[in-house]
Design a protein around this motif. Sequence first.
Motif, PDB file in Angstrom:
ATOM      1  N   GLY A 150       0.802  -1.217   0.000  1.00 16.21           N
ATOM      2  CA  GLY A 150       0.000   0.000   0.000  1.00 16.21           C
ATOM      3  C   GLY A 150       0.834   1.265   0.000  1.00 16.21           C
ATOM      4  O   GLY A 150       2.055   1.227   0.152  1.00 16.21           O
ATOM      5  N   PRO A 151       0.154   2.422  -0.143  1.00 13.94           N
ATOM      6  CA  PRO A 151       0.870   3.688  -0.344  1.00 13.94           C
ATOM      7  C   PRO A 151       1.518   4.265   0.906  1.00 13.94           C
ATOM      8  O   PRO A 151       2.477   5.034   0.793  1.00 13.94           O
ATOM      9  CB  PRO A 151      -0.222   4.630  -0.866  1.00 13.94           C
ATOM     10  CG  PRO A 151      -1.489   4.090  -0.277  1.00 13.94           C
ATOM     11  CD  PRO A 151      -1.313   2.597  -0.256  1.00 13.94           C
ATOM     12  N   ASP A 152       1.055   3.908   2.082  1.00 13.07           N
ATOM     13  CA  ASP A 152       1.531   4.554   3.319  1.00 13.07           C
ATOM     14  C   ASP A 152       2.733   3.805   3.884  1.00 13.07           C
ATOM     15  O   ASP A 152       2.703   3.240   4.983  1.00 13.07           O
ATOM     16  CB  ASP A 152       0.397   4.631   4.333  1.00 13.07           C
ATOM     17  CG  ASP A 152      -0.755   5.492   3.824  1.00 13.07           C
ATOM     18  OD1 ASP A 152      -0.482   6.541   3.215  1.00 13.07           O
ATOM     19  OD2 ASP A 152      -1.925   5.100   4.030  1.00 13.07           O
ATOM     20  N   TYR A 153       3.807   3.845   3.124  1.00 14.85           N
ATOM     21  CA  TYR A 153       4.989   3.047   3.431  1.00 14.85           C
ATOM     22  C   TYR A 153       5.713   3.490   4.690  1.00 14.85           C
ATOM     23  O   TYR A 153       6.605   2.787   5.191  1.00 14.85           O
ATOM     24  CB  TYR A 153       5.970   3.104   2.246  1.00 14.85           C
ATOM     25  CG  TYR A 153       6.474   4.510   1.971  1.00 14.85           C
ATOM     26  CD1 TYR A 153       7.548   5.046   2.678  1.00 14.85           C
ATOM     27  CD2 TYR A 153       5.859   5.317   1.010  1.00 14.85           C
ATOM     28  CE1 TYR A 153       7.997   6.335   2.447  1.00 14.85           C
ATOM     29  CE2 TYR A 153       6.302   6.603   0.764  1.00 14.85           C
ATOM     30  CZ  TYR A 153       7.372   7.105   1.491  1.00 14.85           C
ATOM     31  OH  TYR A 153       7.807   8.391   1.259  1.00 14.85           O
ATOM     32  N   GLU A 154       5.364   4.671   5.220  1.00 16.56           N
ATOM     33  CA  GLU A 154       6.046   5.196   6.407  1.00 16.56           C
ATOM     34  C   GLU A 154       5.466   4.652   7.708  1.00 16.56           C
ATOM     35  O   GLU A 154       6.053   4.856   8.783  1.00 16.56           O
ATOM     36  CB  GLU A 154       5.987   6.724   6.395  1.00 16.56           C
ATOM     37  CG  GLU A 154       4.712   7.346   6.960  1.00 16.56           C
ATOM     38  CD  GLU A 154       3.489   7.218   6.035  1.00 16.56           C
ATOM     39  OE1 GLU A 154       2.440   7.791   6.386  1.00 16.56           O
ATOM     40  OE2 GLU A 154       3.599   6.569   4.983  1.00 16.56           O
ATOM     41  N   LEU A 155       4.345   3.951   7.646  1.00 16.22           N
ATOM     42  CA  LEU A 155       3.698   3.472   8.866  1.00 16.22           C
ATOM     43  C   LEU A 155       4.417   2.243   9.412  1.00 16.22           C
ATOM     44  O   LEU A 155       4.904   1.394   8.668  1.00 16.22           O
ATOM     45  CB  LEU A 155       2.232   3.150   8.588  1.00 16.22           C
ATOM     46  CG  LEU A 155       1.382   4.329   8.101  1.00 16.22           C
ATOM     47  CD1 LEU A 155      -0.055   3.897   7.886  1.00 16.22           C
ATOM     48  CD2 LEU A 155       1.456   5.506   9.078  1.00 16.22           C
ATOM     49  N   ILE A 156       4.443   2.127  10.728  1.00 14.87           N
ATOM     50  CA  ILE A 156       5.224   1.105  11.397  1.00 14.87           C
ATOM     51  C   ILE A 156       4.796  -0.308  11.010  1.00 14.87           C
ATOM     52  O   ILE A 156       5.615  -1.224  10.988  1.00 14.87           O
ATOM     53  CB  ILE A 156       5.156   1.293  12.932  1.00 14.87           C
ATOM     54  CG1 ILE A 156       6.157   0.370  13.642  1.00 14.87           C
ATOM     55  CG2 ILE A 156       3.745   1.070  13.456  1.00 14.87           C
ATOM     56  CD1 ILE A 156       7.597   0.680  13.379  1.00 14.87           C
ATOM     57  N   ASP A 157       3.516  -0.509  10.668  1.00 20.03           N
ATOM     58  CA  ASP A 157       3.038  -1.847  10.334  1.00 20.03           C
ATOM     59  C   ASP A 157       3.009  -2.125   8.834  1.00 20.03           C
ATOM     60  O   ASP A 157       2.495  -3.142   8.395  1.00 20.03           O
ATOM     61  CB  ASP A 157       1.646  -2.089  10.933  1.00 20.03           C
ATOM     62  CG  ASP A 157       0.603  -1.072  10.448  1.00 20.03           C
ATOM     63  OD1 ASP A 157       0.982  -0.106   9.755  1.00 20.03           O
ATOM     64  OD2 ASP A 157      -0.594  -1.268  10.768  1.00 20.03           O
ATOM     65  N   HIS A 158       3.590  -1.211   8.041  1.00 16.71           N
ATOM     66  CA  HIS A 158       3.665  -1.417   6.594  1.00 16.71           C
ATOM     67  C   HIS A 158       4.778  -2.426   6.293  1.00 16.71           C
ATOM     68  O   HIS A 158       5.789  -2.484   7.007  1.00 16.71           O
ATOM     69  CB  HIS A 158       3.957  -0.088   5.890  1.00 16.71           C
ATOM     70  CG  HIS A 158       3.813  -0.125   4.409  1.00 16.71           C
ATOM     71  ND1 HIS A 158       4.804  -0.621   3.588  1.00 16.71           N
ATOM     72  CD2 HIS A 158       2.790   0.257   3.592  1.00 16.71           C
ATOM     73  CE1 HIS A 158       4.410  -0.518   2.332  1.00 16.71           C
ATOM     74  NE2 HIS A 158       3.192   0.002   2.303  1.00 16.71           N
ATOM     75  N   PRO A 159       4.626  -3.248   5.248  1.00 20.28           N
ATOM     76  CA  PRO A 159       5.673  -4.235   4.913  1.00 20.28           C
ATOM     77  C   PRO A 159       7.064  -3.631   4.744  1.00 20.28           C
ATOM     78  O   PRO A 159       8.071  -4.271   5.088  1.00 20.28           O
ATOM     79  CB  PRO A 159       5.165  -4.843   3.602  1.00 20.28           C
ATOM     80  CG  PRO A 159       3.682  -4.722   3.685  1.00 20.28           C
ATOM     81  CD  PRO A 159       3.423  -3.431   4.408  1.00 20.28           C
ATOM     82  N   VAL A 160       7.155  -2.404   4.226  1.00 21.94           N
ATOM     83  CA  VAL A 160       8.460  -1.758   4.085  1.00 21.94           C
ATOM     84  C   VAL A 160       9.116  -1.560   5.446  1.00 21.94           C
ATOM     85  O   VAL A 160      10.291  -1.899   5.652  1.00 21.94           O
ATOM     86  CB  VAL A 160       8.328  -0.416   3.335  1.00 21.94           C
ATOM     87  CG1 VAL A 160       9.608   0.417   3.481  1.00 21.94           C
ATOM     88  CG2 VAL A 160       8.024  -0.644   1.860  1.00 21.94           C
ATOM     89  N   GLN A 161       8.358  -1.023   6.400  1.00 23.91           N
ATOM     90  CA  GLN A 161       8.927  -0.745   7.712  1.00 23.91           C
ATOM     91  C   GLN A 161       9.131  -2.004   8.535  1.00 23.91           C
ATOM     92  O   GLN A 161      10.039  -2.064   9.377  1.00 23.91           O
ATOM     93  CB  GLN A 161       8.061   0.279   8.459  1.00 23.91           C
ATOM     94  CG  GLN A 161       7.976   1.632   7.763  1.00 23.91           C
ATOM     95  CD  GLN A 161       9.341   2.238   7.455  1.00 23.91           C
ATOM     96  OE1 GLN A 161      10.320   2.025   8.184  1.00 23.91           O
ATOM     97  NE2 GLN A 161       9.426   3.005   6.373  1.00 23.91           N
ATOM     98  N   LYS A 162       8.338  -3.012   8.299  1.00 26.21           N
ATOM     99  CA  LYS A 162       8.594  -4.303   8.950  1.00 26.21           C
ATOM    100  C   LYS A 162       9.919  -4.883   8.475  1.00 26.21           C
ATOM    101  O   LYS A 162      10.695  -5.435   9.268  1.00 26.21           O
ATOM    102  CB  LYS A 162       7.450  -5.279   8.654  1.00 26.21           C
ATOM    103  CG  LYS A 162       6.154  -4.965   9.401  1.00 26.21           C
ATOM    104  CD  LYS A 162       5.090  -6.009   9.075  1.00 26.21           C
ATOM    105  CE  LYS A 162       3.805  -5.745   9.849  1.00 26.21           C
ATOM    106  NZ  LYS A 162       2.746  -6.749   9.531  1.00 26.21           N
ATOM    107  N   ALA A 163      10.192  -4.752   7.176  1.00 28.90           N
ATOM    108  CA  ALA A 163      11.466  -5.234   6.633  1.00 28.90           C
ATOM    109  C   ALA A 163      12.633  -4.433   7.187  1.00 28.90           C
ATOM    110  O   ALA A 163      13.704  -4.995   7.480  1.00 28.90           O
ATOM    111  CB  ALA A 163      11.442  -5.158   5.108  1.00 28.90           C
TER     112      ALA A 163
END
Length: 329
Positions: A150-163
């Motif tokens: 999804g677009p909100d990549y800055e959120l702590i539970d986003h896959p980007v931030q989990k990685a």
Amino acid sequence: MANPVDLVEVWRGDLLECVHQGHAVVCDDTGQIVESWGDPTAIIYPRSSCKMIQALPLVASGAAANLTGQQLAIASASHNAAAIHTDLVGKWLADLDMTDDDFRCGPALPMDEAARNALICSGTAPCQIHNECSGKHAGFLTLKKHLKAGPDYELIDHPVQKAVKSAFEEVTGETSPMYGIDGCSAPNHACSVHGLARAMAFFASAQDRSDVLSTAAARLTQAMATFPEFVAGETRTCTDLMRAMDHKVAIKTGAEGVFIAIIPEKRLGVAVKIMDGSQRGRDCAIAAILVRLGVLDPNHPAAVARRTPAIFNRRGLTTGFIRPAPLLA
């Protein structure tokens, strides 16, 4: 934080007028402390000093397969938003079929004087691409697209931030006890000063290993050292000192008095935290440690300007000097 020690002195005439206290660790490729000052267990936010860690999932995932060294350098950067920086990030966005609106870092006036004056004189508002973290966020967007997230990549539970958190904890060797939200809206995970130095030693010795994360770390380290102008910019400490060390060492500053160094030739990682958050304190401390480790010539003008600079008044008269405290000297 317990037990900071004197790291940097500021003299006016014959009087010690100010002292910057802090913590610092030099770590080897086994994770052990080689030298330390203050409390290695002190918990800190690395702030922007850990951007190369935040870029690890971008490279390790394969999303960066076609990215250049300049792009990887700016993904690890706090850049000046000079034309070379915004042009590179702008092209990167276009290649992603994205726009400034896809960023989540927020607008900021460029640190580069020419770029800032051009915006002000034209009456143009700054965009998110001018944010010093836009390169890091271009990396986040690339990983987001690769993951089809999804677009909100800055959120702590986003896959980007989990990685990012997973990579952070792996290279620091610690379970992060907390996180804060950085100036660019991305989560910033806390660790000990030792953990941050251990992570930098992981990067410094990455070329000795062939696993995916180490290969990514080696590629990012090489990009930073090769293209220091994209890690910060002209007149900035990161850029000037990497050039002074003949592109053999990667260094990165962070807000509130943090600085790191990655020294591949010696397989050493360095982390510095100045307690009062001062730029002059962190710059002097990192330069002093780099000189101490034999990778920075103390007589190089870039080293002198940070490690032992004179203090001038408005008439150009020398009124004092800054120097490493005896523990670092």
